[in-house]
Enzyme design. Structure first.
Site, mmCIF file in Angstrom:
data_model
loop_
_atom_site.group_PDB
_atom_site.id
_atom_site.type_symbol
_atom_site.label_atom_id
_atom_site.label_comp_id
_atom_site.label_asym_id
_atom_site.label_seq_id
_atom_site.Cartn_x
_atom_site.Cartn_y
_atom_site.Cartn_z
ATOM 1 N N GLY A 1 0.933 -0.936 0.167
ATOM 2 C CA GLY A 1 -0.148 -0.089 -0.013
ATOM 3 C C GLY A 1 0.822 1.181 0.054
ATOM 4 O O GLY A 1 1.863 1.224 -0.144
ATOM 5 N N HIS B 1 3.967 1.805 -7.866
ATOM 6 C CA HIS B 1 3.041 0.972 -7.823
ATOM 7 C C HIS B 1 2.147 0.944 -8.947
ATOM 8 O O HIS B 1 1.941 -0.087 -9.566
ATOM 9 C CB HIS B 1 2.291 1.095 -6.539
ATOM 10 C CG HIS B 1 2.830 0.881 -5.229
ATOM 11 N ND1 HIS B 1 3.005 1.859 -4.348
ATOM 12 C CD2 HIS B 1 3.543 -0.243 -4.739
ATOM 13 C CE1 HIS B 1 3.829 1.488 -3.243
ATOM 14 N NE2 HIS B 1 3.812 0.145 -3.187
ATOM 15 N N GLN C 1 7.514 -9.329 7.708
ATOM 16 C CA GLN C 1 8.848 -9.028 6.953
ATOM 17 C C GLN C 1 9.527 -7.925 7.551
ATOM 18 O O GLN C 1 10.487 -7.081 7.289
ATOM 19 C CB GLN C 1 8.611 -8.919 5.512
ATOM 20 C CG GLN C 1 7.689 -7.627 5.251
ATOM 21 C CD GLN C 1 7.431 -7.496 3.510
ATOM 22 O OE1 GLN C 1 6.769 -8.520 3.161
ATOM 23 N NE2 GLN C 1 7.983 -6.662 3.206
ATOM 24 N N GLY D 1 8.817 -5.056 -8.711
ATOM 25 C CA GLY D 1 9.733 -3.997 -9.174
ATOM 26 C C GLY D 1 11.144 -4.430 -9.056
ATOM 27 O O GLY D 1 11.684 -4.934 -7.984
HETATM 28 P P1 AMP Z 1 5.865 -2.253 -1.527
HETATM 29 O O1 AMP Z 1 4.533 -1.733 -1.405
HETATM 30 O O2 AMP Z 1 7.196 -1.240 -1.334
HETATM 31 O O3 AMP Z 1 6.107 -3.563 -0.952
HETATM 32 O O4 AMP Z 1 5.973 -2.560 -3.130
HETATM 33 C C1 AMP Z 1 5.356 -2.951 -3.987
HETATM 34 C C2 AMP Z 1 5.965 -3.492 -5.173
HETATM 35 O O5 AMP Z 1 6.189 -2.151 -6.016
HETATM 36 C C3 AMP Z 1 7.355 -4.288 -5.021
HETATM 37 O O6 AMP Z 1 7.569 -5.372 -6.253
HETATM 38 C C4 AMP Z 1 8.198 -3.294 -5.271
HETATM 39 O O7 AMP Z 1 9.568 -3.469 -5.809
HETATM 40 C C5 AMP Z 1 7.440 -2.479 -6.105
HETATM 41 N N1 AMP Z 1 7.975 -0.999 -6.272
HETATM 42 C C6 AMP Z 1 8.412 -0.159 -5.239
HETATM 43 N N2 AMP Z 1 8.723 1.040 -5.548
HETATM 44 C C7 AMP Z 1 8.943 0.833 -6.808
HETATM 45 C C8 AMP Z 1 9.451 2.118 -7.788
HETATM 46 N N3 AMP Z 1 9.967 3.052 -7.314
HETATM 47 N N4 AMP Z 1 9.384 1.551 -9.120
HETATM 48 C C9 AMP Z 1 8.880 0.437 -9.564
HETATM 49 N N5 AMP Z 1 8.380 -0.574 -8.792
HETATM 50 C C10 AMP Z 1 8.432 -0.153 -7.424
#
Ligand code: AMP
Length: 289
Positions: A31, A37, A61, A147
């Site tokens: 989120g 995202h 985590q 990502g």
């Molecule tokens: P998170 O909500 O931070 O767990 O991220 C969810 C997904 O979004 C994960 O696969 C991250 O690697 C990806 N993500 C987070 N930041 C970025 C970004 N700046 N660019 C591309 N993907 C991202």
């Protein structure tokens, strides 16, 4: 867009699409949505018929003393962003739904989970691998989107899927950045204005590493030194700054080895811990927008 809170409700929601042979895409998230995202949601929309976004701040985590309690949460805003991106279903379960009383199974990845983030955050990748395995089993997507920003996580997810024969294709999408180069992250919201300015140090370090290699430097130690020097004016010091094989995450001494090299960086800016990375090769650079 529908919001589903239980495994049963989500499976029921997806059953008819699955029977009709429509492909399902999953974007796992915690989120606090930003353009990174959204880029994954849009990619999922392009490549699959039905897009599921999971929104779950996974307690397993986070280590002791990390930012679990402070992690930004605004489900209503997230739901609006996901809906605008064309997401079909938001899976937002409670902690009890995902980890009910009596839960006692963990997915552990060995070598790939040891260096870099794994060394700084003990147990982190057990939490990630376990919850991603569960989400893949719950949703049963044809494709799941991650990502490159979290390069080690993406590599570990690919490994889990291969090792456990989970029938899904993993796609890793480029890092989306702010105009000054800072990688977008939910944790950027923690940065005070002066810290936000200094946070560009991470990208500057990676730029300097890339420039050193482009200028012919092949010794990892020298490349890392150039990168670290580029951070100094911002008063930011790396927690780690490592040149590793992008396939194995093992350190490389020279850049002229075959295959891609991951330049991986973590640093605190004030109390906020940020990570970033780029991929480089001896002949060309990539992993850049
Ligand atoms: P998170 O909500 O931070 O767990 O991220 C969810 C997904 O979004 C994960 O696969 C991250 O690697 C990806 N993500 C987070 N930041 C970025 C970004 N700046 N660019 C591309 N993907 C991202």
């Amino acid at each position: 867009m529908r919001t589903l809170r239980t495994v049963t409700a989500l499976r029921a929601e997806l059953a008819s699409a699955r029977r009709a042979g429509r492909t399902i895409g999953l974007v796992p998230t915690m989120g606090a949505f930003h353009a990174g995202h959204v880029s994954l949601m849009e990619r999922a929309k392009q490549e699959t018929d039905v897009v599921v976004v999971s929104l779950f701040v996974n307690p397993t985590q986070f280590g002791a003393g990390e930012d679990l309690a402070a992690y930004p949460r605004d489900e209503q805003r997230d739901a609006e962003i996901a809906e605008a991106a064309g997401v079909d279903a938001l899976f937002a379960p409670s902690v009890e739904e995902v980890f009910p009383d009596g839960f006692q199974t963990t997915v552990t990845v060995r070598e790939l989970a040891r260096p870099l983030e794994g060394a700084q955050r003990p147990g982190h990748f057990d939490g990630v691998a376990t919850v991603v395995t569960k989400l893949l089993n719950i949703v049963g997507p044809d494709v799941a989107f991650f990502g490159q920003k979290d390069a080690q996580q993406a590599l570990i997810v690919r490994r889990v899927v291969r090792d456990l024969d989970i029938p899904v294709r993993i796609e890793v999408c480029p890092t989306v950045r702010e105009p000054d180069g800072l990688a977008m992250s939910s944790r950027n919201a923690y940065l005070a204005p002066a810290e936000r300015e200094r946070a560009v140090a991470l990208r500057r370090a990676l730029d300097a590493a890339e420039a050193a290699v482009a200028a012919g430097e092949r010794e990892s130690v020298a490349v890392a030194a150039a990168a670290q020097q580029a951070m100094e004016p911002y008063g930011v010091e790396p927690e780690y700054l490592a040149l590793v094989s992008a396939a194995t995450l093992q350190p490389v001494e020279r850049i002229d080895v075959d295959g891609e090299i991951l330049v991986a960086l973590a640093a605190r800016v004030g109390p906020t811990r940020l990570i970033d990375n780029i991929l480089i090769t001896a002949n060309a650079t990539n992993g850049r927008p």
